[in-house]
Design a protein around this motif. Structure first.
Motif, PDB file in Angstrom:
ATOM      1  N   ASN A   1      35.493  39.219  41.105  1.00  0.00           N
ATOM      2  CA  ASN A   1      36.727  38.365  41.507  1.00  0.00           C
ATOM      3  C   ASN A   1      37.870  39.266  42.157  1.00  0.00           C
ATOM      4  O   ASN A   1      37.647  40.403  42.561  1.00  0.00           O
ATOM      5  CB  ASN A   1      37.287  37.776  40.240  1.00  0.00           C
ATOM      6  N   ALA A   2      38.997  38.585  42.230  1.00  0.00           N
ATOM      7  CA  ALA A   2      39.818  39.523  43.143  1.00  0.00           C
ATOM      8  C   ALA A   2      40.371  40.601  42.292  1.00  0.00           C
ATOM      9  O   ALA A   2      40.601  41.823  43.195  1.00  0.00           O
ATOM     10  CB  ALA A   2      41.207  38.411  43.092  1.00  0.00           C
ATOM     11  N   GLU A   3      40.296  40.813  40.909  1.00  0.00           N
ATOM     12  CA  GLU A   3      40.852  41.975  40.351  1.00  0.00           C
ATOM     13  C   GLU A   3      39.659  43.168  40.661  1.00  0.00           C
ATOM     14  O   GLU A   3      40.105  44.264  40.833  1.00  0.00           O
ATOM     15  CB  GLU A   3      40.801  41.616  38.888  1.00  0.00           C
TER      16      GLU A   3
ATOM     17  N   ARG B   1      40.628  46.882  42.281  1.00  0.00           N
ATOM     18  CA  ARG B   1      40.251  47.986  41.822  1.00  0.00           C
ATOM     19  C   ARG B   1      39.467  48.839  43.037  1.00  0.00           C
ATOM     20  O   ARG B   1      39.602  50.159  42.997  1.00  0.00           O
ATOM     21  CB  ARG B   1      39.377  48.061  40.552  1.00  0.00           C
ATOM     22  N   ILE B   2      38.523  48.296  43.714  1.00  0.00           N
ATOM     23  CA  ILE B   2      37.818  49.057  44.513  1.00  0.00           C
ATOM     24  C   ILE B   2      38.432  49.588  45.804  1.00  0.00           C
ATOM     25  O   ILE B   2      38.485  50.757  46.261  1.00  0.00           O
ATOM     26  CB  ILE B   2      36.529  48.030  45.277  1.00  0.00           C
ATOM     27  N   ASP B   3      39.624  48.601  46.176  1.00  0.00           N
ATOM     28  CA  ASP B   3      40.594  49.091  47.265  1.00  0.00           C
ATOM     29  C   ASP B   3      41.399  50.204  46.761  1.00  0.00           C
ATOM     30  O   ASP B   3      41.701  51.130  47.514  1.00  0.00           O
ATOM     31  CB  ASP B   3      41.546  47.928  47.385  1.00  0.00           C
ATOM     32  N   ALA B   4      41.832  50.062  45.282  1.00  0.00           N
ATOM     33  CA  ALA B   4      42.523  51.318  44.790  1.00  0.00           C
ATOM     34  C   ALA B   4      41.833  52.589  44.852  1.00  0.00           C
ATOM     35  O   ALA B   4      42.379  53.425  45.087  1.00  0.00           O
ATOM     36  CB  ALA B   4      43.210  50.890  43.433  1.00  0.00           C
TER      37      ALA B   4
ATOM     38  N   ALA C   1      43.121  55.896  46.853  1.00  0.00           N
ATOM     39  CA  ALA C   1      43.126  57.145  45.942  1.00  0.00           C
ATOM     40  C   ALA C   1      42.419  58.385  46.717  1.00  0.00           C
ATOM     41  O   ALA C   1      42.898  59.557  46.954  1.00  0.00           O
ATOM     42  CB  ALA C   1      42.667  57.043  44.581  1.00  0.00           C
ATOM     43  N   MET C   2      41.197  58.070  47.176  1.00  0.00           N
ATOM     44  CA  MET C   2      40.384  59.210  47.600  1.00  0.00           C
ATOM     45  C   MET C   2      40.934  59.567  49.163  1.00  0.00           C
ATOM     46  O   MET C   2      40.928  60.709  49.470  1.00  0.00           O
ATOM     47  CB  MET C   2      38.630  58.579  47.625  1.00  0.00           C
TER      48      MET C   2
ATOM     49  N   LEU D   1      43.826  55.880  36.986  1.00  0.00           N
ATOM     50  CA  LEU D   1      44.728  54.605  37.457  1.00  0.00           C
ATOM     51  C   LEU D   1      44.152  53.723  38.540  1.00  0.00           C
ATOM     52  O   LEU D   1      44.209  52.490  38.472  1.00  0.00           O
ATOM     53  CB  LEU D   1      46.105  55.047  38.172  1.00  0.00           C
ATOM     54  N   ALA D   2      43.396  54.161  39.613  1.00  0.00           N
ATOM     55  CA  ALA D   2      42.759  53.179  40.466  1.00  0.00           C
ATOM     56  C   ALA D   2      41.873  52.294  40.022  1.00  0.00           C
ATOM     57  O   ALA D   2      41.703  51.187  40.197  1.00  0.00           O
ATOM     58  CB  ALA D   2      41.984  54.136  41.623  1.00  0.00           C
ATOM     59  N   ASN D   3      41.181  52.862  38.753  1.00  0.00           N
ATOM     60  CA  ASN D   3      40.446  51.919  38.094  1.00  0.00           C
ATOM     61  C   ASN D   3      40.990  50.693  37.391  1.00  0.00           C
ATOM     62  O   ASN D   3      40.438  49.646  36.751  1.00  0.00           O
ATOM     63  CB  ASN D   3      39.460  52.990  37.035  1.00  0.00           C
ATOM     64  N   ARG D   4      42.436  50.944  37.054  1.00  0.00           N
ATOM     65  CA  ARG D   4      43.172  49.856  36.624  1.00  0.00           C
ATOM     66  C   ARG D   4      43.767  48.935  37.880  1.00  0.00           C
ATOM     67  O   ARG D   4      44.670  48.203  37.615  1.00  0.00           O
ATOM     68  CB  ARG D   4      44.183  50.446  35.855  1.00  0.00           C
ATOM     69  N   GLY D   5      43.199  49.356  39.130  1.00  0.00           N
ATOM     70  CA  GLY D   5      43.646  48.453  40.174  1.00  0.00           C
ATOM     71  C   GLY D   5      45.159  49.034  40.806  1.00  0.00           C
ATOM     72  O   GLY D   5      45.827  48.374  41.697  1.00  0.00           O
TER      73      GLY D   5
END
Length: 270
Positions: free
Chosen positions: A116-118, A122-125, A129-130, A163-167
């Motif tokens: 879903n969008a969430e 997370r992938i975008d975040a 981050a990288m 944090l990225a894993n939390r979006g």
């Protein structure tokens, strides 16, 4: 002396939830050292039979997150026959929520992992981050939700990844003595700008972490990087910068990555 026990974690999805719950609970028992047996994507009777065979060979506590009623009953009946505890860890939470909302749960395996969008946030975040780790891509700092600034070994990178894993799109910028910080960082002072947080650590703890890092790289560990007077000055300079810029500060000396991230998220919410 730590006692060893077998612990079987059975899931019809990736097993992340059951693993996290088990670790949180086991952290309360210092004298216990479990040997964990992980069973993920268990969605057929045949797979349940294999799990039960392993449980019979290595008796121990069974914890599970399975929504299919037939599979649940087979696992519970098998454990009952073996006289072993079998714990449905999500049942109390799902049952309470169902009663409160007045609706039945879907009962579908792996619903938390649907695309879903969430999920894509997370992938975008994670990608952000990288790409913006350790001061890279300073031109793109304004796209962040959050920027962490700190001296070396203050857990900037792992905190950003958590944090990225939390979006949350998190960048980090290292504070290095005598090296100017990116000019873009000081232009982020308008109401819509990302939150900037300073991370600090005790000099003694920093030296310990830095020595371990240097040794892991087979490098000389008697440099300015680990000299107490120089590290103290480095930490003091970073703190002065944070104060001058009015950036909130988090001391990570006695915090885990998760605790640091939780403190950061609290700042974001305020």
């Amino acid at each position: 002396m730590r006692e060893r026990y077998h612990l079987h974690l059975v899931s019809d999805a990736t097993g992340e939830t059951i693993h996290s719950v088990a670790r949180a609970c086991l952290s309360q028992f210092d004298s216990v050292e479990p040997e964990e047996h992980h069973w993920s994507l268990v969605r057929t009777v045949g797979q349940i039979e294999k799990v039960l065979a392993s449980i019979a060979e290595n008796p121990g506590v069974v914890m599970f997150t399975i929504v299919d009623e037939e599979l649940r009953l087979r696992l519970q009946d098998g454990c009952r026959a073996l006289q072993l505890p079998c714990i449905p860890v999500l049942d109390p939470v799902i049952g309470t929520l169902a009663n409160y909302f007045g609706v039945e749960s879907k009962g579908e395996a792996g619903r938390q992992h649907v695309l879903n969008a969430e999920y894509f946030e997370r992938i975008d975040a994670m990608t952000y981050a990288m790409a913006n780790d350790d001061g890279q891509s300073a031109w793109n700092l304004r796209s962040a939700d959050l920027i962490l600034v700190g001296v070396s070994r203050t857990s900037k990178t792992p905190t950003c990844m958590y944090l990225a894993n939390r979006g949350i799109k998190a960048a980090n910028v290292p504070f290095v003595p005598n090296v100017p910080l990116p000019a873009e960082l000081f232009q982020l002072n308008d109401p819509g700008a990302p939150l900037i947080v300073g991370l600090t650590n005790s000099p003694e703890r920093l030296i310990q972490l830095r020595r371990n890092r240097l040794r892991s790289l087979a490098q000389e560990d008697e440099t300015d990087y680990v000299k107490i007077d120089i590290v103290r000055q480095e930490v003091a300079e970073a703190r002065r910068l944070f104060t001058d810029q009015r950036w909130p500060v988090i001391d990570v000396t006695r915090r885990s990555i998760e605790e640091t991230a939780a403190a950061v998220m609290q700042l974001l919410e305020n």
